[in-house]
Design a protein around this motif. Sequence first.
Motif: not given
Length: 299
Positions: A70-76, A171-172, A189-191
């Motif tokens: 979630w933390r990684s996806a939120g940053a990206i 992201s890689k 997260v982005g939304g």
Amino acid sequence: MTAPRRFPLLLIGAFLALYLVWGSTYLAIRIGVESWPPLLMAGVRFVIAGSLMYAFLRWRGVPAPTWPQWRSAGAIGFLLLSCGNGGVTLAEHAGVASGVAALAVATVPLFTLLFGLLFGHRNSRLEWAGIFLGLAGIGLLNLGSNLQASPMGAALILFAAAAWAFGSVWSKSLPLPQGAMASAAEMLVGGAALLLGSALSGERLTQMPTAAGWGALAYLVLFGSIIAFSSYMYLLKNVRPAAATSYAYVNPVVAVLLGIAFAGEHIGAEECMAMAVIVGAVVLIGLPQWRKAPAVRAS
């Protein structure tokens, strides 16, 4: 022995989605911001798309992301969607033509190579030539009347391209959720970040959007977000970032033609010359990616 490539039709479909669908989203954004506040529209777009994808994937039995995921996806998601797509939406609301916005975003592969240096990637001479040619194209683009009439829009659109490129490279190396769940988490997260930005900036929906505004939002949710963004995240995991961003070859041309045909936009001589230079630069950058031999997989 070299194993056959996996899912070639899926790869082709993903590239086509980026080339054609994302080229048309600039016009959809232009139509949408005529009746929606820009950050509110972008936030609603990604929260709806992310919620639909997340619910469907969980129903199919896909495990929920872990906290690190979630933390990684939120940053990206923040970089690609809140900063990247949000910046484009604000720029078009500020008056930047949809075709010019797509042309400015075509600089993403240039930024991708530059940010790749931070992660230890080496650029070839051809790629460096593409970078310098692309920078010249950016200069030509800023000579045109469209961006000169909106300096804030010009700054927003280049910031959006840089944020998208950095997030693509980063992201890689992050532990993102598997498959489409990564797209769903990033959009949620982005939304949410875009909706927060909308509230903090004082945006208000003073009247109901028009039918065209609702249609633009629906198109952006289904095609621009669920289909095209998922295709992009799939490509990021299966090809080099510079190849995944090769949609920049085609998007400006698609966006310019649609803007002229359906939105009455006018592209000046400076923008046309900048298009030729920037697309040429992106082609130079992309050539080494396509010429690389496919990786040998153990059979």
